[in-house]
Write a protein that holds these residues in place. Structure first.
Motif, PDB file in Angstrom:
ATOM      1  N   ILE A 217       4.768   5.210  -4.606  1.00 37.38           N
ATOM      2  CA  ILE A 217       5.376   5.947  -4.714  1.00 37.38           C
ATOM      3  C   ILE A 217       6.195   5.990  -4.345  1.00 37.38           C
ATOM      4  O   ILE A 217       7.363   6.273  -3.518  1.00 37.38           O
ATOM      5  N   LEU A 218       5.659   6.180  -2.324  1.00 36.77           N
ATOM      6  CA  LEU A 218       6.340   6.063  -1.000  1.00 36.77           C
ATOM      7  C   LEU A 218       7.054   4.303  -1.030  1.00 36.77           C
ATOM      8  O   LEU A 218       8.152   5.196  -0.241  1.00 36.77           O
ATOM      9  N   SER A 219       7.201   4.194  -1.442  1.00 31.43           N
ATOM     10  CA  SER A 219       7.794   2.756  -1.135  1.00 31.43           C
ATOM     11  C   SER A 219       9.177   2.669  -2.702  1.00 31.43           C
ATOM     12  O   SER A 219       9.885   1.841  -2.889  1.00 31.43           O
ATOM     13  N   TYR A 220       9.234   3.534  -3.352  1.00 34.42           N
ATOM     14  CA  TYR A 220       9.838   3.871  -4.362  1.00 34.42           C
ATOM     15  C   TYR A 220       9.999   2.946  -5.326  1.00 34.42           C
ATOM     16  O   TYR A 220      10.514   2.598  -6.119  1.00 34.42           O
ATOM     17  N   GLN A 221       8.638   2.016  -5.333  1.00 38.38           N
ATOM     18  CA  GLN A 221       8.448   1.196  -6.190  1.00 38.38           C
ATOM     19  C   GLN A 221       9.458   0.353  -6.479  1.00 38.38           C
ATOM     20  O   GLN A 221       9.395  -1.047  -7.361  1.00 38.38           O
ATOM     21  N   LYS A 222       9.377  -0.447  -5.052  1.00 43.24           N
ATOM     22  CA  LYS A 222      10.510  -1.509  -4.349  1.00 43.24           C
ATOM     23  C   LYS A 222       9.522  -2.490  -4.140  1.00 43.24           C
ATOM     24  O   LYS A 222       8.219  -2.003  -3.511  1.00 43.24           O
TER      25      LYS A 222
END
Length: 222
Positions: A217-222
């Protein structure tokens, strides 16, 4: 500066000005306040068990360890995400996060339930919280503390999903935009989980503790 505070300061990366200033201004106060305070509130956990409620873990740690075990890895995560161009937090937002996470268990520190069912109760909480933050030198770390105390109060009440009753921010006078507010709230939740649940580095591979989900979530799924 106490010896233990100096050791904590020595663990801060030279380029992490925010965390360095935090330990410099607040480190001794944190040590004095938190070193003998149980992170799970001591008898708080026993009382819950006697009432038949579930406690996540029976092993306690002092509040100072709990705060540091959450703050340091989260600041590291923020740095990695910023270097990869995934997220950008302002210095102001990082200071808000740092204070909000440090004080997210303030009910256990004060040994009292926080009431926030209406505007008057929220205003009372914000006033008490501001005075407490001043006593911990947090205004020296964050001179704009008063302007953001409502945001910090909101984050405290919503770091743990179990609170869940204060997502309506109308009475808090939120000082940052909604998207960043949600992101910092998730950072605080990540810190809390890391501090409680990670006993060794390999624990991060455990898909059942929710930490991997938060990283996505915090990495925007990247």
């Amino acid at each position: 500066m106490y010896t233990q505070t100096k050791l904590l300061y020595g663990c801060v990366k030279e380029d992490n000005q925010i965390l360095g200033e935090y330990i410099e201004h607040c480190g001794d106060k944190l040590l004095e306040e938190f070193i003998i305070t149980p992170a799970k509130g001591g008898n708080w956990a026993k009382d819950r068990i006697e009432k038949g409620e579930t406690v996540r873990a029976l092993h306690d740690q002092n509040m100072l360890s709990h705060i540091n075990n959450g703050l340091y890895p989260t600041h590291e995560l923020i740095e990695l995400l910023e270097k990869d161009g995934i997220v950008k937090l302002s210095d102001e937002e990082k200071r808000i996060y740092t204070i909000a996470y440090t004080t997210h268990d303030v009910d256990k520190i004060w040994h009292t339930e926080i009431k926030s069912n209406n505007k008057q109760e929220i205003d009372n909480f914000k006033e008490k919280l501001f005075s407490y933050c001043i006593s911990m030198n947090m205004d020296k770390f964050f001179p704009d503390l008063k302007e953001h105390i409502g945001t910090i109060a909101f984050l405290i009440l919503n770091t743990q999903k179990s609170w869940g009753a204060n997502l309506d921010d109308i009475n808090f006078n939120i000082s940052i935009n909604g998207r960043k507010l949600t992101y910092i709230r998730q950072l605080c939740t990540f810190s809390d989980k890391v501090a409680y649940l990670l006993k060794s580095p390999s624990d991060i591979l455990n898909t059942e503790n929710g930490i991997n989900e938060l990283i996505e979530i915090l990495s925007y799924q990247k």
